[in-house]
Design an enzyme around this catalytic site. Structure first.
Site, short mmCIF file in Angstrom:
data_model
loop_
_atom_site.label_atom_id
_atom_site.label_comp_id
_atom_site.label_asym_id
_atom_site.label_seq_id
_atom_site.Cartn_x
_atom_site.Cartn_y
_atom_site.Cartn_z
N ILE A 15 39.49 40.74 36.39
CA ILE A 15 39.91 42.11 36.11
C ILE A 15 41.32 42.16 35.52
O ILE A 15 41.63 43.03 34.70
CB ILE A 15 39.77 43.04 37.36
CG1 ILE A 15 39.79 44.49 36.94
CG2 ILE A 15 40.83 42.75 38.41
CD1 ILE A 15 38.72 44.89 35.96
N SER A 37 50.44 33.25 39.47
CA SER A 37 49.14 32.60 39.32
C SER A 37 49.22 31.16 39.78
O SER A 37 50.29 30.54 39.73
CB SER A 37 48.72 32.66 37.85
OG SER A 37 47.48 32.01 37.68
N LYS A 92 41.19 47.91 43.83
CA LYS A 92 40.30 48.37 44.89
C LYS A 92 39.51 47.18 45.45
O LYS A 92 39.29 46.23 44.71
CB LYS A 92 39.37 49.46 44.37
CG LYS A 92 38.46 48.99 43.20
CD LYS A 92 37.21 48.31 43.65
CE LYS A 92 36.59 47.47 42.62
NZ LYS A 92 35.47 46.68 43.11
P1 NAP Z 1 38.60 36.93 40.38
O1 NAP Z 1 38.12 36.80 38.96
O2 NAP Z 1 38.05 36.00 41.39
O3 NAP Z 1 40.17 36.83 40.32
C1 NAP Z 1 40.97 36.92 41.47
C2 NAP Z 1 42.27 36.13 41.24
O4 NAP Z 1 43.06 36.29 42.40
C3 NAP Z 1 42.08 34.63 41.06
O5 NAP Z 1 41.87 34.26 39.73
C4 NAP Z 1 43.39 34.09 41.60
O6 NAP Z 1 44.36 34.21 40.59
C5 NAP Z 1 43.83 35.09 42.65
N1 NAP Z 1 43.61 34.63 44.02
C6 NAP Z 1 44.56 34.56 44.99
N2 NAP Z 1 44.04 34.14 46.14
C7 NAP Z 1 42.74 33.95 45.92
C8 NAP Z 1 41.67 33.51 46.76
N3 NAP Z 1 41.86 33.21 48.05
N4 NAP Z 1 40.45 33.41 46.21
C9 NAP Z 1 40.24 33.73 44.92
N5 NAP Z 1 41.23 34.14 44.08
C10 NAP Z 1 42.47 34.25 44.59
O7 NAP Z 1 38.34 38.40 40.92
P2 NAP Z 1 38.31 39.78 40.10
O8 NAP Z 1 36.95 40.07 39.64
O9 NAP Z 1 39.40 39.80 39.11
O10 NAP Z 1 38.57 40.80 41.30
C11 NAP Z 1 39.85 40.93 41.91
C12 NAP Z 1 39.94 42.31 42.53
O11 NAP Z 1 39.77 43.27 41.49
C13 NAP Z 1 38.83 42.60 43.56
O12 NAP Z 1 39.35 43.37 44.60
C14 NAP Z 1 37.81 43.40 42.77
O13 NAP Z 1 37.10 44.32 43.59
C15 NAP Z 1 38.70 44.15 41.80
N6 NAP Z 1 38.00 44.53 40.56
C16 NAP Z 1 37.22 43.66 39.88
C17 NAP Z 1 36.52 44.10 38.76
C18 NAP Z 1 35.65 43.17 37.93
O14 NAP Z 1 34.98 43.65 36.99
N7 NAP Z 1 35.63 41.89 38.17
C19 NAP Z 1 36.63 45.41 38.33
C20 NAP Z 1 37.49 46.25 39.01
C21 NAP Z 1 38.16 45.81 40.13
P3 NAP Z 1 44.98 32.92 39.83
O15 NAP Z 1 43.77 32.26 39.25
O16 NAP Z 1 45.86 33.55 38.85
O17 NAP Z 1 45.68 32.11 40.87
#
Ligand code: NAP
Length: 310
Positions: A15, A37, A92
């Site tokens: 996101i 990151s 969120k």
């Molecule tokens: P994601 O792709 O897994 O990314 C999360 C990032 O958080 C990871 O890349 C990592 O950043 C960091 N991180 C820190 N501690 C972590 C851990 N223990 N496990 C995994 N990652 C960790 O997730 P995302 O889809 O972006 O979602 C993140 C948040 O945004 C969630 O709450 C989700 O509900 C919300 N969201 C997501 C979307 C969507 O379409 N995906 C839409 C709206 C809101 P680094 O790699 O930089 O270290």
């Protein structure tokens, strides 16, 4: 014109890349100053630090911190940001549970900082009009269908299946954020059934009945959707007039009339709202969607289903 607010963004995942970073970079009100990151992130051309502490110690000024990590690892980051006097936007859902979210809000209050528990789907194009419609009537029934393929939308996100990862509530809570904007108030969860993969702590599918005011809302979340997703919310009032929101709030039809849609500027509007909160020193921390999820967790009947390999 005021200088843009300097933002440190924590957690450069899906996101952050899809929405936050492009929107901040295109904004006149914000400037991407730091990324936090575990990975190098050279393409963004800003300093990257392994922790927020390191970014804060780097000497540059930070006005605001956007937290885009999974919910389970946000509290310490948010508290550190408040201690440094920063405004904080949380993706969120703001935390894994209501008690933790309230702790974060209290930390902001004690530090005199702005906290924003953001719900991006509330800024979907047709949600304002849908809310205006719903606020004028007594809604008696509704149906939410939020089905998507987890493999398409969340590839490799193992955290979804761990404690505090929310499973299918991760997208489903977007529907609850729209619902609670249309029908504000407190919610009862009358029944909930979860399907939980044998190798998961969180549900892959949820079937539940909610009640608020005069309305009963039937809810179906499923992460095993086909390639084509369904993100619909339908309401009916006491005289049979209907509202149909589809595509996650991007398309609206009233009383069976033509479908209308608006421009997708969810995250642009999210950041404008955040800028407004910072300018006025106000916190926006509505926990209603999280409260509904927590109530459902407390009474859900759990059925084991085949393991998930995401
Ligand atoms: P994601 O792709 O897994 O990314 C999360 C990032 O958080 C990871 O890349 C990592 O950043 C960091 N991180 C820190 N501690 C972590 C851990 N223990 N496990 C995994 N990652 C960790 O997730 P995302 O889809 O972006 O979602 C993140 C948040 O945004 C969630 O709450 C989700 O509900 C919300 N969201 C997501 C979307 C969507 O379409 N995906 C839409 C709206 C809101 P680094 O790699 O930089 O270290």
């Amino acid at each position: 014109m005021q200088a843009p607010l300097k933002v440190a963004l924590v957690g450069v995942g899906k996101i952050a890349r899809d929405q936050h970073i492009p929107v901040i970079r295109a904004s006149d009100q914000f400037e991407l100053a730091y990324l936090v990151s575990t990975r190098p992130q050279p393409e963004f051309g800003v300093p990257v630090h392994a922790s927020l502490k390191e970014a804060l110690n780097a000497g540059g000024h930070i006005d605001a911190v956007t937290i885009c990590t999974p919910p389970s690892v946000r509290t310490e980051v948010a508290e550190m940001a408040f201690e440094a006097g920063c405004a904080v936007m949380l993706e969120k859902p703001p935390a894994t549970d209501v008690a933790t979210a309230l702790r974060i809000e209290e930390a902001a209050r004690q530090a005199g900082c702005v906290a924003y528990a953001s719900w991006h789907s509330r800024f979907a194009p047709m949600v304002d009009e849908a809310a205006a419609w719903a606020h004028q009537r007594d809604i008696v029934s509704g149906r939410i269908v939020w089905h998507e393929d987890v493999r398409k939308w969340h590839p490799g996100q193992a955290w979804l299946w761990e404690d505090g990862g929310f499973g299918v509530f991760d997208p489903g809570i977007n529907a609850l954020s729209i619902l609670s904007r249309l029908l504000p108030g407190s919610y009862e969860v009358q029944r909930a059934t979860y399907q939980v993969p044998e190798n998961s702590r969180t549900p892959i599918a949820v079937d539940m009945m909610l009640h608020t005011g005069t309305a009963s809302i039937d809810v179906s979340f499923d992460f095993r959707g086909e390639q084509e997703e369904t993100w619909t919310l339908d309401l009916e009032d006491e005289v049979g007039t209907t509202l149909a929101l589809s595509q996650g709030g991007a398309v609206l039809s009233l009383n069976g009339g033509p479908e209308r849609s608006g421009h997708q500027l969810e995250y642009e509007r999210l950041y404008s709202h955040f800028a407004g909160l910072i300018a006025s020193g106000k916190t926006d921390f509505d926990l209603t969607p999280l409260r509904i999820a927590e109530k459902a967790n407390g009474l859900a009947i759990r059925q084991a289903v085949e393991p998930i390999f995401n």
